[in-house]
Design a protein around this motif. Structure first.
Motif: not given
Length: 392
Positions: A19-27, A92-104
């Protein structure tokens, strides 16, 4: 017939690294597809250091707790508290944290694709064609991309298919149960249990997440029952009767792979690259950094057309953190071998120098180079315990 579009990068795996890689590249304006299977949550204590919060702009609302002390419990039941002076460990709760990263990532322009990755082929032009399956569909779908970032976990299929040596990593197997926090629970303290009966070569843990707690254990011994370990841990800590929200298990790599790319169009990140810290098992910060470095490498490769740029992800990571991983690997090898050494290890945690340097290194993700005499004192204390010149 309309040909499918070609993405600049396809990221396989939507955990912190992908999710971090996708976010950085999309930006940066790159066209990105983020492929992730639905409903996958990694068993994880959920600890993140302040540096991660700063470097990756994580909002405070995602923090379920701010741990200000760790309780280390020896095989004989001796408890040593290690207060964090001037800082904290975020939970953090990985269920919430990971989804937030994907949504970002999606908000930055990445296209989310839900499916199970299968394989990569190349067309006549050398463009990668990723096959993936969508639940309920008989035939696999395909997605085209110039580059692929494999962030699909410890048993990465991208890595095993594309990167030499990716199938030879060693694992600690982790299992945890997320349970309701009892009224008497301490929301600001985590517990780490060093007892052979709970883990013969790693440790067991209780990490607070506000209304819930992660109760887990890890071991590289395939014959060791992690579920039995967690049941015993819950029994001895008064958590046997608390409600269980979910159960999760997965392998965790504890050594970076010697190679992260295929020299052509694939680079790995996160657990797929083996970047989980030995001894501690910490992986979220290193996964997100690995995802960022993989994004940097992919962007350089697309810009220059030189596939050698993909190798810079590993080079930059190991330059920054290779020494820490080496030291933590030695610690795990020496101190986790038996209960006598584990008893001595917990005893050492009483030392103010050990506490201060440990937390400073953890929170800032770098070795503490100042105060060299503190390192010298710790070295001789380590030596005394190893040679049995000091009692636990």
């Amino acid at each position: 017939m309309t040909q499918e579009p070609v993405f600049d990068v396809a990221v396989v795996g939507g955990g912190p690294a992908g999710a971090t890689a996708a976010h950085d590249l999309a930006r940066r304006g790159r066209s990105v597809a983020l492929i992730d299977k639905a409903g996958r949550i990694k068993p994880c204590g959920g600890a993140i250091p302040p540096r991660l919060i700063r470097d990756f702009n994580v909002p405070d609302r995602l923090l379920k707790a701010r741990v200000t002390s760790a309780r280390m419990i020896s095989p004989k039941g001796v408890a040593v508290d290690m207060p964090i002076k001037g800082g904290f460990v975020g939970m953090v709760d990985r269920c919430e944290f990971d989804e937030w990263l994907r949504e970002r990532a999606a908000a930055s322009g990445a296209v989310r694709v839900t499916g199970d990755y299968e394989s990569i082929a190349r067309d006549e032009a050398g463009v990668a064609q990723l096959r993936y399956r969508v639940k309920g569909e008989a035939e696999p779908r395909t997605l085209r991309a110039r580059l692929v970032i494999g962030a699909d976990g410890a048993l990465s299929q991208v890595g095993r298919q594309e990167v030499p040596g990716a199938d030879k990593t060693r694992f600690v197997f982790a299992y945890h149960e997320v349970v309701a926090t009892p009224p008497a629970g301490d929301p600001d303290r985590c517990e780490i249990h060093y007892r052979g009966a709970l883990s013969p070569d790693f440790y067991a843990w209780i990490f607070p997440h506000g209304d819930t707690m992660s109760v887990g254990s890890g071991s590289a011994n395939k014959g060791f029952s992690l579920k039995t370990s967690v049941r015993e841990l819950r029994d001895v800590t008064g958590l046997a009767a608390t409600a269980t929200m979910r159960r999760e298990g997965a392998p965790i790599p504890l050594k970076p792979l010697k190679r992260w790319d295929n020299g052509r169009d694939v680079v790995l990140a996160g657990d797929a690259a083996g970047v989980v810290a030995p001894a501690s098992g910490e992986g979220i910060y290193y996964a997100m950094l690995g995802g960022r470095l993989a994004a940097d490498a992919a962007d350089d490769c697309l810009r220059t057309g030189d596939a050698r740029a993909l190798a810079t992800a590993r080079k930059r990571f190991m330059k920054a953190h290779g020494r820490v991983f080496f030291i933590l690997g030695i610690m795990q090898y020496f101190w986790y071998r038996n209960d006598r050494l584990r008893e001595a290890f917990v005893s050492m945690c009483k030392d103010p120098d050990v506490q201060r340097l440990t937390w400073e290194a953890y929170m800032n993700k770098e070795l503490v180079r100042r105060d060299p005499m503190a390192h010298v004192r710790i070295f001789f204390k380590d030596l005394a315990h190893l040679l049995r010149l000091a009692s636990p």
